[in-house]
Each structure stands twice: as structure tokens, then as C-alpha cells.
Design a protein around this motif. Structure first.
Motif, PDB file in Angstrom:
ATOM      1  N   ALA A   1       0.867  -1.175   0.000  1.00  0.00           N
ATOM      2  CA  ALA A   1       0.000   0.000   0.000  1.00  0.00           C
ATOM      3  C   ALA A   1       0.906   1.229   0.000  1.00  0.00           C
ATOM      4  O   ALA A   1       1.720   1.400   0.909  1.00  0.00           O
ATOM      5  CB  ALA A   1      -0.908   0.007   1.224  1.00  0.00           C
ATOM      6  N   LEU A   2       0.781   2.036  -1.034  1.00  0.00           N
ATOM      7  CA  LEU A   2       1.576   3.253  -1.136  1.00  0.00           C
ATOM      8  C   LEU A   2       0.776   4.433  -0.634  1.00  0.00           C
ATOM      9  O   LEU A   2      -0.384   4.611  -1.030  1.00  0.00           O
ATOM     10  CB  LEU A   2       1.973   3.515  -2.591  1.00  0.00           C
ATOM     11  N   LEU A   3       1.381   5.246   0.206  1.00  0.00           N
ATOM     12  CA  LEU A   3       0.730   6.485   0.609  1.00  0.00           C
ATOM     13  C   LEU A   3       0.939   7.490  -0.514  1.00  0.00           C
ATOM     14  O   LEU A   3       2.071   7.729  -0.946  1.00  0.00           O
ATOM     15  CB  LEU A   3       1.293   6.985   1.931  1.00  0.00           C
ATOM     16  N   ASP A   4      -0.156   8.014  -1.006  1.00  0.00           N
ATOM     17  CA  ASP A   4      -0.129   8.861  -2.187  1.00  0.00           C
ATOM     18  C   ASP A   4      -1.296   9.840  -2.101  1.00  0.00           C
ATOM     19  O   ASP A   4      -2.419   9.437  -1.803  1.00  0.00           O
ATOM     20  CB  ASP A   4      -0.255   7.976  -3.439  1.00  0.00           C
TER      21      ASP A   4
ATOM     22  N   ILE B   1       5.732   5.145   2.516  1.00  0.00           N
ATOM     23  CA  ILE B   1       5.675   6.595   2.345  1.00  0.00           C
ATOM     24  C   ILE B   1       6.769   6.946   1.345  1.00  0.00           C
ATOM     25  O   ILE B   1       7.938   6.603   1.553  1.00  0.00           O
ATOM     26  CB  ILE B   1       5.892   7.314   3.687  1.00  0.00           C
ATOM     27  N   GLY B   2       6.391   7.600   0.264  1.00  0.00           N
ATOM     28  CA  GLY B   2       7.282   7.783  -0.869  1.00  0.00           C
ATOM     29  C   GLY B   2       8.255   8.929  -0.783  1.00  0.00           C
ATOM     30  O   GLY B   2       8.321   9.647   0.211  1.00  0.00           O
ATOM     31  N   PRO B   3       8.992   9.086  -1.865  1.00  0.00           N
ATOM     32  CA  PRO B   3       9.966  10.175  -1.941  1.00  0.00           C
ATOM     33  C   PRO B   3       9.262  11.526  -2.046  1.00  0.00           C
ATOM     34  O   PRO B   3       8.084  11.594  -2.393  1.00  0.00           O
ATOM     35  CB  PRO B   3      10.750   9.852  -3.227  1.00  0.00           C
ATOM     36  N   ALA B   4       9.995  12.569  -1.769  1.00  0.00           N
ATOM     37  CA  ALA B   4       9.425  13.919  -1.797  1.00  0.00           C
ATOM     38  C   ALA B   4       8.821  14.249  -3.167  1.00  0.00           C
ATOM     39  O   ALA B   4       7.826  14.969  -3.254  1.00  0.00           O
ATOM     40  CB  ALA B   4      10.497  14.942  -1.432  1.00  0.00           C
ATOM     41  N   SER B   5       9.366  13.687  -4.222  1.00  0.00           N
ATOM     42  CA  SER B   5       8.867  13.953  -5.570  1.00  0.00           C
ATOM     43  C   SER B   5       7.678  13.064  -5.939  1.00  0.00           C
ATOM     44  O   SER B   5       7.111  13.198  -7.019  1.00  0.00           O
ATOM     45  CB  SER B   5       9.979  13.755  -6.591  1.00  0.00           C
ATOM     46  N   GLY B   6       7.284  12.183  -5.046  1.00  0.00           N
ATOM     47  CA  GLY B   6       6.159  11.290  -5.299  1.00  0.00           C
ATOM     48  C   GLY B   6       6.609   9.990  -5.953  1.00  0.00           C
ATOM     49  O   GLY B   6       7.745   9.844  -6.381  1.00  0.00           O
ATOM     50  N   TRP B   7       5.694   9.036  -6.013  1.00  0.00           N
ATOM     51  CA  TRP B   7       5.974   7.715  -6.591  1.00  0.00           C
ATOM     52  C   TRP B   7       5.994   7.807  -8.108  1.00  0.00           C
ATOM     53  O   TRP B   7       5.254   8.585  -8.692  1.00  0.00           O
ATOM     54  CB  TRP B   7       4.898   6.716  -6.176  1.00  0.00           C
TER      55      TRP B   7
ATOM     56  N   ALA C   1       5.019   3.808 -12.696  1.00  0.00           N
ATOM     57  CA  ALA C   1       5.142   2.344 -12.716  1.00  0.00           C
ATOM     58  C   ALA C   1       4.941   1.764 -11.322  1.00  0.00           C
ATOM     59  O   ALA C   1       4.251   0.750 -11.151  1.00  0.00           O
ATOM     60  CB  ALA C   1       6.506   1.935 -13.270  1.00  0.00           C
ATOM     61  N   THR C   2       5.511   2.381 -10.321  1.00  0.00           N
ATOM     62  CA  THR C   2       5.356   1.889  -8.941  1.00  0.00           C
ATOM     63  C   THR C   2       3.916   2.048  -8.476  1.00  0.00           C
ATOM     64  O   THR C   2       3.365   1.139  -7.854  1.00  0.00           O
ATOM     65  CB  THR C   2       6.328   2.630  -8.006  1.00  0.00           C
ATOM     66  N   ARG C   3       3.319   3.168  -8.791  1.00  0.00           N
ATOM     67  CA  ARG C   3       1.918   3.392  -8.407  1.00  0.00           C
ATOM     68  C   ARG C   3       1.020   2.334  -9.032  1.00  0.00           C
ATOM     69  O   ARG C   3       0.103   1.827  -8.406  1.00  0.00           O
ATOM     70  CB  ARG C   3       1.449   4.793  -8.846  1.00  0.00           C
ATOM     71  N   LYS C   4       1.296   1.978 -10.273  1.00  0.00           N
ATOM     72  CA  LYS C   4       0.467   1.015 -10.999  1.00  0.00           C
ATOM     73  C   LYS C   4       0.538  -0.386 -10.366  1.00  0.00           C
ATOM     74  O   LYS C   4      -0.446  -1.118 -10.370  1.00  0.00           O
ATOM     75  CB  LYS C   4       0.919   0.947 -12.455  1.00  0.00           C
ATOM     76  N   ASP C   5       1.688  -0.741  -9.799  1.00  0.00           N
ATOM     77  CA  ASP C   5       1.877  -2.080  -9.236  1.00  0.00           C
ATOM     78  C   ASP C   5       1.376  -2.216  -7.796  1.00  0.00           C
ATOM     79  O   ASP C   5       1.336  -3.325  -7.267  1.00  0.00           O
ATOM     80  CB  ASP C   5       3.354  -2.472  -9.290  1.00  0.00           C
TER      81      ASP C   5
ATOM     82  N   LEU D   1      -3.167   4.807  -0.958  1.00  0.00           N
ATOM     83  CA  LEU D   1      -3.861   5.284   0.229  1.00  0.00           C
ATOM     84  C   LEU D   1      -3.480   6.730   0.500  1.00  0.00           C
ATOM     85  O   LEU D   1      -2.302   7.072   0.541  1.00  0.00           O
ATOM     86  CB  LEU D   1      -3.481   4.406   1.425  1.00  0.00           C
ATOM     87  N   SER D   2      -4.473   7.573   0.692  1.00  0.00           N
ATOM     88  CA  SER D   2      -4.250   8.973   1.024  1.00  0.00           C
ATOM     89  C   SER D   2      -4.650   9.212   2.478  1.00  0.00           C
ATOM     90  O   SER D   2      -5.703   8.748   2.919  1.00  0.00           O
ATOM     91  CB  SER D   2      -5.084   9.873   0.111  1.00  0.00           C
ATOM     92  N   LEU D   3      -3.821   9.933   3.197  1.00  0.00           N
ATOM     93  CA  LEU D   3      -4.156  10.313   4.578  1.00  0.00           C
ATOM     94  C   LEU D   3      -4.990  11.585   4.616  1.00  0.00           C
ATOM     95  O   LEU D   3      -5.310  12.071   5.684  1.00  0.00           O
ATOM     96  CB  LEU D   3      -2.875  10.487   5.407  1.00  0.00           C
ATOM     97  N   GLY D   4      -5.338  12.107   3.456  1.00  0.00           N
ATOM     98  CA  GLY D   4      -6.161  13.302   3.376  1.00  0.00           C
ATOM     99  C   GLY D   4      -5.557  14.285   2.393  1.00  0.00           C
ATOM    100  O   GLY D   4      -4.496  14.044   1.818  1.00  0.00           O
TER     101      GLY D   4
END
Length: 149
Positions: free
Chosen positions: A62-65, A95-101, A104-108, A113-116
Motif C-alpha cells: 500500500a503506497l501512501l499517495d 511513504i514515498g519520496p518527496a517527488s512522489g511515486w 510504474a510503482t503506483r500502478k503495481d 492510500l491517502s491520509l487526506g
């Protein structure tokens, strides 16, 4: 079941208050499942680590995004409960890098999951996520923590 709270960034120091709080919730969660927090220097380092995780099931990632799904604590607990009941051996909340995921990683990912709508500092996001993992564990076990009793 193993729960790993992963993040991209420098390893937190022992004097880091966010790390202390996150570890407090992960230790509480250890009554319900094995837990750890792991820092990775890059998205690729996390992906390399994930590819080496052996088990009878693939890790549930689960990626935080910020573009991810927002859930209530009860819905999050239900999601975690389904993974548990499916026999997931490893669940990773990352929890991803400052520049975001990367796309390709988001797709997999199993879940975005967003905390808001707010952007949170990585340390604060770790604390919030660790507390929600603990809260979900208490909801699933019928512990009174969530209801305040």
C-alpha cells in the motif's frame, strides 16, 4: 503476518520525536502482528527489497499517495482484515519520496492510500500511519481503544 512501515528518506535518529511516537504505536501493534519500520534511500531500493521478499504470498503493498483512496478507520481496518484473512504474510505501507511515486510503482501497488488532502512531513505521516495500523488492529480484535472505552 508481518507489517512493515517503509519510507523513502534518511534513517530517523533516536532523538527524532516522530520516530519515537511511530515506534510507540508499532510496539503496541506487535501484540497483534509483527511490526517494523524501515528506511530506504530511494524508491528503487524499496522495490529491490520488495523483490527479495520470499514467502508463499506476494507482499501486499500500500503506497501512501495524495491521489490515493481516503478511508475511515473502520474501512482501513476492514481492508487490513481482508489481507490477513487472505493469508498475506507481509503487508507494506510505504511513504514515498518527496517527488512522489513513479507511475510504474503506483500502478503495481495493491492500494494507493491517502491520509487526506494535506501534504504531511514524512515523520508526521509515519506517526499517523503507525497509529492507524494500531487502531485497525484494535478494531479487528474488538479492543476498546477505538471506541474510547
Amino acid at each position: 503476518m508481518q507489517i512493515t512501515l517503509a519510507y523513502i528518506g534518511p534513517r530517523a535518529s533516536s532523538g527524532d520525536e516522530f520516530e519515537r511516537l511511530a515506534q510507540t504505536y508499532l510496539q503496541r501493534t506487535s501484540s497483534f502482528a509483527r511490526c517494523e519500520s524501515v528506511a530506504f534511500r530511494s524508491e528503487q531500493a524499496l522495490l529491490d527489497w520488495l523483490s527479495k521478499q520470499q514467502g508463499r504470498t506476494q507482499p501486499a503493498v500500500a503506497l501512501l499517495d495524495s491521489r490515493g483512496r481516503q478511508m475511515t478507520s473502520e474501512a482501513f481496518a476492514a481492508w487490513l482484515g481482508v489481507r490477513r484473512d487472505e493469508g498475506a504474510q507481509l503487508i507494506v505501507f510505504a511513504i514515498g519520496p518527496a517527488s512522489g511515486w513513479s507511475d510504474a510503482t503506483r500502478k503495481d501497488a495493491r492500494l494507493l492510500l491517502s491520509l487526506g488532502p494535506f501534504t504531511l512531513a514524512h515523520g508526521l505521516a509515519r506517526v499517523v500511519m503507525a497509529e492507524q495500523i494500531y487502531r485497525a488492529s484494535t478494531i479487528l480484535s474488538g479492543h476498546p481503544y477505538h471506541t474510547g472505552h
